[in-house]
Scaffold this motif. Structure first.
Motif, PDB file in Angstrom:
ATOM      1  N   ALA A  55     -51.050  85.951  59.239  1.00  0.00           N
ATOM      2  CA  ALA A  55     -50.482  85.122  58.165  1.00  0.00           C
ATOM      3  C   ALA A  55     -50.036  83.767  58.721  1.00  0.00           C
ATOM      4  O   ALA A  55     -50.304  82.725  58.107  1.00  0.00           O
ATOM      5  CB  ALA A  55     -49.301  85.847  57.519  1.00  0.00           C
ATOM      6  N   CYS A  56     -49.399  83.784  59.885  1.00  0.00           N
ATOM      7  CA  CYS A  56     -48.915  82.532  60.472  1.00  0.00           C
ATOM      8  C   CYS A  56     -50.087  81.611  60.845  1.00  0.00           C
ATOM      9  O   CYS A  56     -50.017  80.402  60.625  1.00  0.00           O
ATOM     10  CB  CYS A  56     -48.056  82.806  61.707  1.00  0.00           C
ATOM     11  SG  CYS A  56     -46.481  83.548  61.289  1.00  0.00           S
ATOM     12  N   VAL A  57     -51.146  82.206  61.394  1.00  0.00           N
ATOM     13  CA  VAL A  57     -52.320  81.390  61.748  1.00  0.00           C
ATOM     14  C   VAL A  57     -52.922  80.780  60.477  1.00  0.00           C
ATOM     15  O   VAL A  57     -53.310  79.616  60.456  1.00  0.00           O
ATOM     16  CB  VAL A  57     -53.363  82.235  62.525  1.00  0.00           C
ATOM     17  CG1 VAL A  57     -54.672  81.486  62.693  1.00  0.00           C
ATOM     18  CG2 VAL A  57     -52.810  82.611  63.898  1.00  0.00           C
ATOM     19  N   LEU A  58     -52.945  81.569  59.390  1.00  0.00           N
ATOM     20  CA  LEU A  58     -53.450  81.040  58.113  1.00  0.00           C
ATOM     21  C   LEU A  58     -52.578  79.892  57.609  1.00  0.00           C
ATOM     22  O   LEU A  58     -53.079  78.883  57.120  1.00  0.00           O
ATOM     23  CB  LEU A  58     -53.495  82.151  57.057  1.00  0.00           C
ATOM     24  CG  LEU A  58     -54.734  83.039  57.078  1.00  0.00           C
ATOM     25  CD1 LEU A  58     -54.644  84.088  55.977  1.00  0.00           C
ATOM     26  CD2 LEU A  58     -56.006  82.212  56.870  1.00  0.00           C
ATOM     27  N   PHE A  59     -51.256  80.057  57.733  1.00  0.00           N
ATOM     28  CA  PHE A  59     -50.341  78.972  57.323  1.00  0.00           C
ATOM     29  C   PHE A  59     -50.667  77.696  58.100  1.00  0.00           C
ATOM     30  O   PHE A  59     -50.679  76.606  57.528  1.00  0.00           O
ATOM     31  CB  PHE A  59     -48.877  79.353  57.577  1.00  0.00           C
ATOM     32  CG  PHE A  59     -48.349  80.431  56.662  1.00  0.00           C
ATOM     33  CD1 PHE A  59     -48.741  80.498  55.334  1.00  0.00           C
ATOM     34  CD2 PHE A  59     -47.443  81.371  57.129  1.00  0.00           C
ATOM     35  CE1 PHE A  59     -48.259  81.492  54.490  1.00  0.00           C
ATOM     36  CE2 PHE A  59     -46.952  82.375  56.298  1.00  0.00           C
ATOM     37  CZ  PHE A  59     -47.363  82.431  54.983  1.00  0.00           C
ATOM     38  N   CYS A  60     -50.912  77.846  59.401  1.00  0.00           N
ATOM     39  CA  CYS A  60     -51.234  76.676  60.239  1.00  0.00           C
ATOM     40  C   CYS A  60     -52.562  76.060  59.793  1.00  0.00           C
ATOM     41  O   CYS A  60     -52.703  74.848  59.717  1.00  0.00           O
ATOM     42  CB  CYS A  60     -51.340  77.070  61.712  1.00  0.00           C
ATOM     43  SG  CYS A  60     -49.788  77.581  62.436  1.00  0.00           S
ATOM     44  N   PHE A  61     -53.519  76.939  59.492  1.00  0.00           N
ATOM     45  CA  PHE A  61     -54.856  76.494  59.111  1.00  0.00           C
ATOM     46  C   PHE A  61     -54.817  75.676  57.815  1.00  0.00           C
ATOM     47  O   PHE A  61     -55.519  74.684  57.671  1.00  0.00           O
ATOM     48  CB  PHE A  61     -55.763  77.722  58.958  1.00  0.00           C
ATOM     49  CG  PHE A  61     -57.193  77.402  58.687  1.00  0.00           C
ATOM     50  CD1 PHE A  61     -58.005  76.926  59.709  1.00  0.00           C
ATOM     51  CD2 PHE A  61     -57.741  77.567  57.433  1.00  0.00           C
ATOM     52  CE1 PHE A  61     -59.331  76.618  59.467  1.00  0.00           C
ATOM     53  CE2 PHE A  61     -59.057  77.258  57.178  1.00  0.00           C
ATOM     54  CZ  PHE A  61     -59.860  76.789  58.199  1.00  0.00           C
ATOM     55  N   PHE A  62     -53.981  76.096  56.873  1.00  0.00           N
ATOM     56  CA  PHE A  62     -53.932  75.406  55.577  1.00  0.00           C
ATOM     57  C   PHE A  62     -52.900  74.274  55.536  1.00  0.00           C
ATOM     58  O   PHE A  62     -52.725  73.644  54.506  1.00  0.00           O
ATOM     59  CB  PHE A  62     -53.645  76.406  54.456  1.00  0.00           C
ATOM     60  CG  PHE A  62     -54.830  77.289  54.147  1.00  0.00           C
ATOM     61  CD1 PHE A  62     -55.995  76.740  53.634  1.00  0.00           C
ATOM     62  CD2 PHE A  62     -54.797  78.640  54.398  1.00  0.00           C
ATOM     63  CE1 PHE A  62     -57.105  77.530  53.367  1.00  0.00           C
ATOM     64  CE2 PHE A  62     -55.891  79.447  54.140  1.00  0.00           C
ATOM     65  CZ  PHE A  62     -57.053  78.890  53.623  1.00  0.00           C
ATOM     66  N   LYS A  64     -43.011  72.893  55.122  1.00  0.00           N
ATOM     67  CA  LYS A  64     -42.931  74.187  54.409  1.00  0.00           C
ATOM     68  C   LYS A  64     -43.725  75.263  55.161  1.00  0.00           C
ATOM     69  O   LYS A  64     -43.306  76.415  55.251  1.00  0.00           O
ATOM     70  CB  LYS A  64     -43.486  74.035  52.996  1.00  0.00           C
ATOM     71  CG  LYS A  64     -42.508  73.370  52.054  1.00  0.00           C
ATOM     72  CD  LYS A  64     -43.121  73.210  50.684  1.00  0.00           C
ATOM     73  CE  LYS A  64     -42.280  72.237  49.878  1.00  0.00           C
ATOM     74  NZ  LYS A  64     -43.029  71.625  48.794  1.00  0.00           N
ATOM     75  N   MET A  65     -44.893  74.879  55.657  1.00  0.00           N
ATOM     76  CA  MET A  65     -45.749  75.852  56.362  1.00  0.00           C
ATOM     77  C   MET A  65     -45.098  76.312  57.661  1.00  0.00           C
ATOM     78  O   MET A  65     -45.182  77.476  58.023  1.00  0.00           O
ATOM     79  CB  MET A  65     -47.124  75.244  56.643  1.00  0.00           C
ATOM     80  CG  MET A  65     -47.949  75.016  55.398  1.00  0.00           C
ATOM     81  SD  MET A  65     -48.243  76.562  54.489  1.00  0.00           S
ATOM     82  CE  MET A  65     -49.447  76.053  53.298  1.00  0.00           C
ATOM     83  N   GLU A  66     -44.459  75.381  58.365  1.00  0.00           N
ATOM     84  CA  GLU A  66     -43.786  75.749  59.615  1.00  0.00           C
ATOM     85  C   GLU A  66     -42.636  76.721  59.313  1.00  0.00           C
ATOM     86  O   GLU A  66     -42.447  77.716  60.005  1.00  0.00           O
ATOM     87  CB  GLU A  66     -43.261  74.494  60.311  1.00  0.00           C
ATOM     88  CG  GLU A  66     -42.774  74.789  61.720  1.00  0.00           C
ATOM     89  CD  GLU A  66     -42.337  73.544  62.473  1.00  0.00           C
ATOM     90  OE1 GLU A  66     -42.630  72.426  62.018  1.00  0.00           O
ATOM     91  OE2 GLU A  66     -41.691  73.702  63.521  1.00  0.00           O
ATOM     92  N   LEU A  67     -41.920  76.420  58.235  1.00  0.00           N
ATOM     93  CA  LEU A  67     -40.819  77.308  57.829  1.00  0.00           C
ATOM     94  C   LEU A  67     -41.364  78.688  57.444  1.00  0.00           C
ATOM     95  O   LEU A  67     -40.792  79.725  57.800  1.00  0.00           O
ATOM     96  CB  LEU A  67     -40.057  76.681  56.660  1.00  0.00           C
ATOM     97  CG  LEU A  67     -38.788  77.410  56.230  1.00  0.00           C
ATOM     98  CD1 LEU A  67     -37.734  77.338  57.333  1.00  0.00           C
ATOM     99  CD2 LEU A  67     -38.223  76.818  54.950  1.00  0.00           C
ATOM    100  N   ALA A  68     -42.505  78.670  56.738  1.00  0.00           N
ATOM    101  CA  ALA A  68     -43.133  79.947  56.338  1.00  0.00           C
ATOM    102  C   ALA A  68     -43.498  80.766  57.572  1.00  0.00           C
ATOM    103  O   ALA A  68     -43.320  81.994  57.593  1.00  0.00           O
ATOM    104  CB  ALA A  68     -44.371  79.674  55.484  1.00  0.00           C
TER     105      ALA A  68
END
Lengths: 180, 161
Positions: B37-44, B52-56
């Motif tokens: 999930a974290c890698v996906l957050f980074c990817f998007f 927001k993505m870093e916080l996620a």
């Protein structure tokens, strides 16, 4: 109740984990979202504080072809990325510090952008800086908290995007000058 | 030992082994799921959504970590301790004691081992303080009061009526 008791008995472990997660993902996120130097433009600004990400997002809306990422950092960020500071594509520096950082700037090619109406700063007889903040108004003031005095925008001496074949830095320079 | 009802039968041991294996698997799935999930957050992520993505990433990784820590400490580890305890009971040399058995409210926790309940056995020779794994407390209570207990190292391994 037992679950709560278990959690409280190990509270210190959960707090340490929270701190480690924040530090770890602070670094990993930057590594995973970074782009190679050939695909990014980096601006370092000698300002007290900046809304880095908002300014990056604004500039990315006008990013030149072939550029994937635009990063904006204040000089404080150099403590995490000294190499990044040395290889930056742009610098915004106060007039008082311009001489000190002279070796990091490259002369401007005035044929690649219209200098009409702009105030240029000459160093060693060559135009190097463009006035972006005159002490009261200027460019990108909505994102950068300029200090007192004048501030100039310079191109980095080591920029990969300010040469003959790749002039993406000049393209973005025009966008920076138009920012409110 | 022929009439003894063990506190840990083969089915109980298999259930404990399954529980330990499943909780270990769940920890791995949680860890890998959070990482994905974290890698996906980074990817998007882009510059506009980076904060927001870093916080996620931090929230996802922290919550998954907390769950894994809880599972490992209070499910996997305790199941493993109980399994080791059951194996010790079933392989150790047993002695017997007969008398009136009372499961007390005195509960103890041994560090890096099982949670135990103190059991009182009274007979002509006097009162004896014995130990039973807390998860087997109900089974022992249901057996009645007048019992013969099989003991291994002071722990109740089984009983007969």
């Amino acid at each position: 109740m037992r679950v709560l008791k278990n959690i409280v008995s190990q509270l210190h472990v959960y707090i340490v984990w929270l701190i480690l997660s924040a530090v770890l993902w602070g670094f990993v996120f930057n590594i995973l979202t970074d782009a190679p130097a050939a695909k990014k433009l980096v601006l370092f600004a000698e300002v007290e504080s900046s809304r880095d990400r908002e300014l990056s997002a604004e500039l990315e809306e006008h990013r030149p072809e072939g550029i994937r990422l635009i990063q904006v950092h204040s000089f404080d960020y150099a403590m995490f990325d000294e190499q990044g500071l040395l290889n930056a594509d742009f610098y915004i520096v106060s007039a008082a510090s311009a001489e000190e950082y002279r070796a990091s700037f490259r002369p401007l090619d005035t044929e690649k952008f219209s200098a009409d109406g702009l105030t240029l700063l000459e160093l060693d007889g060559q135009p190097c800086g463009i006035l972006v903040w005159d002490g009261e108004k200027g460019s990108a003031a909505a994102y950068l908290d300029y200090g007192e005095g004048e501030y100039y925008l310079f191109l980095g001496a080591n920029s990969l995007h300010a040469g003959e074949k790749d002039d993406a830095a000049y393209e973005l320079l025009r966008e920076i000058l138009q920012l409110p | 030992m022929e009439n003894m009802t063990p506190l840990y039968g083969p089915e109980d041991i298999r259930a404990l082994e399954r529980k330990e294996k499943n909780s270990r698997l769940l920890c791995w799935l949680l860890g890998l799921g959070a990482l994905a999930a974290c890698v996906l957050f980074c990817f998007f992520a882009d510059s506009g959504s980076a904060g927001k993505m870093e916080l996620a990433c931090i929230v996802t990784w922290t919550l998954a970590g907390w769950l894994v820590l809880y599972l490992r400490r209070f499910v996997t580890a305790e199941t493993k301790y109980e399994l080791q305890h059951a194996q010790m009971l079933n392989t150790g040399e047993a002695e017997t004691l007969r008398g009136r058995v009372t499961v007390t409210n005195e509960r103890l926790r041994i560090i890096r081992s099982i949670r135990i309940t103190i059991v009182q056995l009274e007979n002509e020779q006097g009162a004896h303080r014995l130990k039973v794994c807390r998860s087997r407390e109900k089974k022992l209570k249901a057996a009645g009061e007048e019992l013969t207990l099989w003991l291994v190292n002071g722990y109740i391994a089984g009983y007969s009526v």
